[in-house]
Design an enzyme around this catalytic site. Sequence first.
Site, short mmCIF file in Angstrom:
data_model
loop_
_atom_site.label_atom_id
_atom_site.label_comp_id
_atom_site.label_asym_id
_atom_site.label_seq_id
_atom_site.Cartn_x
_atom_site.Cartn_y
_atom_site.Cartn_z
N ASP A 1 0.59 4.00 1.54
CA ASP A 1 0.62 4.80 2.77
C ASP A 1 1.35 4.11 3.92
OD1 ASP A 1 -1.18 2.78 3.23
OD2 ASP A 1 -2.91 4.09 3.58
N ASP B 1 0.85 -1.19 0.00
CA ASP B 1 0.00 0.00 0.00
C ASP B 1 0.89 1.24 0.00
OD1 ASP B 1 -2.24 -1.58 0.02
OD2 ASP B 1 -2.62 -1.35 2.17
N TRP C 1 -13.39 -1.75 -0.57
CA TRP C 1 -12.42 -1.99 0.50
C TRP C 1 -12.69 -3.30 1.23
CZ3 TRP C 1 -12.80 -2.78 5.74
CH2 TRP C 1 -11.61 -2.70 6.47
N HIS D 1 -5.33 9.22 6.81
CA HIS D 1 -6.13 9.82 5.76
C HIS D 1 -7.56 9.33 5.89
CE1 HIS D 1 -6.31 6.02 3.43
NE2 HIS D 1 -5.12 5.82 3.96
N MET E 1 1.68 4.35 9.24
CA MET E 1 0.72 4.60 8.18
C MET E 1 0.39 6.08 8.12
SD MET E 1 -3.06 2.95 7.54
CE MET E 1 -3.92 4.15 8.56
N ARG F 1 -11.12 7.83 4.25
CA ARG F 1 -11.35 6.80 3.24
C ARG F 1 -11.61 7.44 1.88
NH1 ARG F 1 -11.82 1.81 3.96
NH2 ARG F 1 -12.36 2.02 6.17
N GLU G 1 -9.91 -8.85 0.28
CA GLU G 1 -8.99 -9.50 -0.66
C GLU G 1 -7.77 -10.09 0.04
OE1 GLU G 1 -7.12 -5.65 -0.04
OE2 GLU G 1 -9.19 -6.21 -0.41
N ASP G 2 -7.26 -9.43 1.10
CA ASP G 2 -6.09 -9.95 1.80
C ASP G 2 -6.42 -11.24 2.55
OD1 ASP G 2 -7.72 -8.57 3.48
OD2 ASP G 2 -6.19 -7.24 4.27
#
Length: 402
Positions: free
Chosen positions: A254, A252, A314, A347, A344, A349, A317-318
């Site tokens: 971030d 990712d 969101w 931020h 991280m 969404r 998937e992981d």
Amino acid sequence: MKFREPLLGGSAAMPGASLQRACRLLVAVCALHLGVTLVYYLAGRDLRRLPQLVGVHPPLQGSSHGAAAIGQPSGELRLRGVAPPPPLQNSSKPRSRAPSNLDAYSHPGPGPGPGSNLTSAPVPSTTTRSLTACPEESPLLVGPMLIEFNIPVDLKLVEQQNPKVKLGGRYTPMDCISPHKVAIIIPFRNRQEHLKYWLYYLHPILQRQQLDYGIYVINQAGESMFNRAKLLNVGFKEALKDYDYNCFVFSDVDLIPMNDHNTYRCFSQPRHISVAMDKFGFSLPYVQYFGGVSALSKQQFLSINGFPNNYWGWGGEDDDIYNRLAFRGMSVSRPNAVIGKCRMIRHSRDKKNEPNPQRFDRIAHTKETMLSDGLNSLTYMVLEVQRYPLYTKITVDIGTPS
């Protein structure tokens, strides 16, 4: 007043006369040497003509004296280590020239061949260095690092601070050969400020880890729902068009590691890199968690048919990826919680990345879908490939949810 007698008996000549005779002898020797040198120059490589030029007649072919007695052709003077020239022939055809040093490098062989004037094999080019493999653990690592996001980042300055990074974000160690050919894949849309921090921190870290790496930012075009896993599949396929990568880090944009001992490379088992994020209080949220930053070898990735393509929005998937690894008999390796710390960038969404309401149902059916949903069902269109000094940006159309 009497003159003193000469020191040496015999001639009563003055000492200057002897010096004059010595000088004349030296001049004669020099003249002879110059003459012989001139003869060699005029004769060139054809040494057969040397006796005629200096007025020496060769012995007869049948003679047992001279050159024939030691196995050399009559009338030929041969220097040690020099091959004889080809015999003169009564022919109108031009003689083939002896190979030059340039020919020797154009057509390398085991050593000097016939007609060569080399007494040993040519010296190899100094432009290629024989490098050894990089050590298992890089000696350049510094350990824990302070990661801050309250400073502005100028990519021009980052570029100047990383002069060894080549166009497209490619880097190869200069003093050793890295066995880790790593493509770092970043799923992306509208996160330019986060990308600046990522490039600012990660390029120095990856170089200290002595990785042979490339940075690929896979940018999703359009305004449809974001699909992280599908973008990672695209990055896998597109990176292999550039280089023979054997390891893929999926990150990712971030997340920044806080310790450079947390290496961005592959291991014998799939690797979860971001195990202790500040978002979760520097701890693992649950055992099956495989999100954030992970690494899989090329073979590991192919064995699970890549990542799922049907997770739009969101989440989920992981966990599907973790299930795929488990169903293929693999286990997840992790660094300890101290080395695995990550920060991280905070931020809100993103739009079009709301939680996927179907994620829990899809996770429950990973075993049934993994053979048909993945690399073998991937469809996309590359719209643009941009090679920036610090990374390669690939903009793609991955479609919309079905």
